[in-house]
Design a protein around this motif. Structure first.
Motif, mmCIF file in Angstrom:
data_model
loop_
_atom_site.group_PDB
_atom_site.id
_atom_site.type_symbol
_atom_site.label_atom_id
_atom_site.label_comp_id
_atom_site.label_asym_id
_atom_site.label_seq_id
_atom_site.Cartn_x
_atom_site.Cartn_y
_atom_site.Cartn_z
ATOM 1 N N ARG A 130 -7.513 54.159 14.517
ATOM 2 C CA ARG A 130 -6.415 53.203 14.364
ATOM 3 C C ARG A 130 -5.371 53.710 13.370
ATOM 4 O O ARG A 130 -4.160 53.621 13.627
ATOM 5 N N LEU A 131 -5.823 54.264 12.256
ATOM 6 C CA LEU A 131 -4.882 54.793 11.271
ATOM 7 C C LEU A 131 -4.143 56.005 11.815
ATOM 8 O O LEU A 131 -2.925 56.140 11.623
ATOM 9 N N ILE A 132 -4.861 56.902 12.497
ATOM 10 C CA ILE A 132 -4.217 58.089 13.060
ATOM 11 C C ILE A 132 -3.221 57.706 14.146
ATOM 12 O O ILE A 132 -2.137 58.313 14.267
ATOM 13 N N ASP A 133 -3.546 56.685 14.930
ATOM 14 C CA ASP A 133 -2.600 56.203 15.944
ATOM 15 C C ASP A 133 -1.269 55.806 15.317
ATOM 16 O O ASP A 133 -0.215 55.904 15.961
ATOM 17 N N GLY A 134 -1.309 55.391 14.051
ATOM 18 C CA GLY A 134 -0.082 54.952 13.393
ATOM 19 C C GLY A 134 0.866 56.077 13.047
ATOM 20 O O GLY A 134 2.059 55.818 12.805
ATOM 21 N N PHE A 135 0.380 57.329 13.020
ATOM 22 C CA PHE A 135 1.286 58.435 12.656
ATOM 23 C C PHE A 135 1.177 59.657 13.569
ATOM 24 O O PHE A 135 1.956 60.601 13.428
ATOM 25 N N ASP A 142 1.579 61.562 5.462
ATOM 26 C CA ASP A 142 1.022 61.736 4.125
ATOM 27 C C ASP A 142 -0.433 61.287 4.229
ATOM 28 O O ASP A 142 -0.715 60.088 4.325
ATOM 29 N N LEU A 143 -1.348 62.236 4.216
ATOM 30 C CA LEU A 143 -2.744 61.913 4.478
ATOM 31 C C LEU A 143 -3.390 61.083 3.377
ATOM 32 O O LEU A 143 -4.452 60.509 3.591
ATOM 33 N N VAL A 144 -2.776 61.009 2.196
ATOM 34 C CA VAL A 144 -3.314 60.135 1.150
ATOM 35 C C VAL A 144 -2.951 58.687 1.460
ATOM 36 O O VAL A 144 -3.814 57.824 1.624
ATOM 37 N N ALA A 145 -1.651 58.396 1.540
ATOM 38 C CA ALA A 145 -1.200 57.019 1.759
ATOM 39 C C ALA A 145 -1.537 56.514 3.160
ATOM 40 O O ALA A 145 -1.870 55.337 3.337
ATOM 41 N N ASP A 146 -1.443 57.401 4.153
ATOM 42 C CA ASP A 146 -1.614 56.974 5.537
ATOM 43 C C ASP A 146 -3.071 56.972 6.001
ATOM 44 O O ASP A 146 -3.386 56.356 7.021
ATOM 45 N N PHE A 147 -3.949 57.651 5.266
ATOM 46 C CA PHE A 147 -5.301 57.849 5.801
ATOM 47 C C PHE A 147 -6.397 57.768 4.737
ATOM 48 O O PHE A 147 -7.270 56.902 4.797
#
Length: 415
Positions: A130-135, A142-147
């Motif tokens: 779900r998080l990866i789908d967002g970006f 930004d793998l810290v803030a986004d993941f």
């Protein structure tokens, strides 16, 4: 209560500054050369403490709970601690007796053992997708803030029984507390309110979550305050440490050529990289604390009754007295092939419970594996030298991890 004075000792090292963020291992080596294995340090407001950076000395402090209990009521600096002291949420005001620690540990370990590892892995995979789908369609993130920061909060919130939409808010609150800034106190109050509401929901609508499991052991805690404190501890101990373990591992794999094949192969060497991070770049750098019951000596230092000892986990992991017995060179030796003698999870009665360690590994490893499966050509979007660390001597993580990759379509819930 004894009182050893408000100002820190002459020559004390301020436990702040960029050296703890930019090059902690060299800093610890210099501190070891100048001060030995027990370093006089100064906390915000001129509060004195000791930082234990020797492996043997740290082992002694952690295991000798009669001499060095985790009893904050012994602290000889309480008269000098204002109500808004920034490290107060980290130090705490509540004393946990050895009997309480054993009782809490038994209940916590039982509750954490009840977590179905397969269900946790499946939940983490779903959250990661779900998080990866967002970006994933942008080609940049930004793998810290986004993941890395959201996924442990979301997974832990699922485990404890929080509503699905509360993970992001919890992550922000816990980060503010861990950074020890001006908003740490208000974040602590807000977090306690969130946990209190969770407990009320679990009492009204019990389920299989950890909060409900706690409530099914009515003799485990004396009152709701204990329930709240222990649930807060589980969330706090598990969130940023797991996030930093995840992001530090991905950072290592993106910046070290020897892990290039791992990125292409997806899952190869993820475990080796994760274990190397626990030795060389551990999320838990320094912990508070232990307090001396009476005057004693530690190495060549005179420790006074009520003195605080900070646990220098990262420095002890790098102590040459122990590392020289671990054969090989950095990056290639058996240190990273399953050796678990590091202090990254603590040690002794107050260690991170074994089920919690396994839960953190499942969350971090699953998230990394899904990330590499979905985005196999992941690469840094900035030079490695531009990556910056969180401004905290206590927890070590990257503030941002900009990456680029070939855009791919979102899965939309179908894997």
């Amino acid at each position: 209560m004894t009182h050893s004075g408000h100002r820190a000792r002459a020559g004390a090292v301020p436990l702040v500054g960029p050296r703890f963020h930019t090059d902690p291992q060299r800093h610890y080596a210099e501190l070891r050369a100048e001060h030995g294995p027990v370093v006089p340090v100064e906390l915000p407001g001129g509060i004195p403490a000791w930082l234990v950076i020797g492996y043997r000395e740290l082992h002694q402090v952690i295991t000798d709970t009669a001499m060095f209990p985790r009893d904050v009521s012994l602290w000889n600096q309480w008269p000098n601690i204002p109500d808004d002291w920034p490290l107060l949420p980290m130090v705490g005001r509540h004393f946990t007796s050895p009997e309480q620690a054993r009782r809490h540990s038994t209940v916590v370990e039982t509750a954490l053992e009840s977590v179905d590892a397969f269900a946790l892995r499946n939940s983490t995979e779903t959250l990661a997708d779900r998080l990866i789908d967002g970006f994933c369609g942008r080609g940049r993130a930004d793998l810290v803030a986004d993941f890395a920061e959201p996924i442990p909060a979301l997974a832990l919130a699922w485990m404890l029984g929080f509503p699905p939409d509360s993970g992001d808010k919890l992550a922000r609150i816990m980060k503010a507390m861990a950074d020890g800034g001006a908003d740490a106190q208000s974040a602590h109050v807000g977090f306690a309110e969130q946990i209190g509401a969770l407990l009320a929901r679990a009492r009204a609508h019990p389920g299989t979550d950890i909060a409900s499991v706690f409530l099914r052991n009515p003799g485990a805690f004396t009152d709701d305050e204990e329930y709240v404190l222990v649930l807060m501890a589980i969330m706090l101990a598990g969130h940023l440490t797991t996030a930093d373990w995840l992001s530090n591992t991905v950072r290592l794999m993106l910046t070290e050529d020897r892990f290039a094949a791992a990125l292409g192969a997806g899952r190869h060497s993820v475990g080796q990289a994760m274990n190397e991070v626990l030795w060389e770049d551990t999320p838990s750098q320094i912990l508070c604390g232990r307090w001396a019951v009476r005057d004693t000596r530690l190495a060549d230092r005179v420790i006074r009754a009520g003195d605080m000892l900070m646990l220098g986990l990262a420095a002890a992991n790098a102590d040459p007295h122990v590392r020289q017995h671990l054969d090989g060179t950095v990056g290639e030796d058996p240190v990273y092939s399953g050796n678990q003698a590091h202090f990254s999870f603590g040690h002794g009665v107050h260690r991170c419970p074994y089920p919690a360690q396994q839960i953190a590994e499942v969350i971090a490893r699953t998230a990394i594996e899904v990330l590499l499966d979905r985005l196999p050509d992941l690469d840094l979007a900035v030079p490695a030298a531009e990556l910056t660390r969180r401004p905290s001597p206590f927890l070590r993580g990257t503030t941002a991890l900009p990456v680029r990759f070939t855009p791919v379509p979102a899965l939309g819930g179908a894997r």
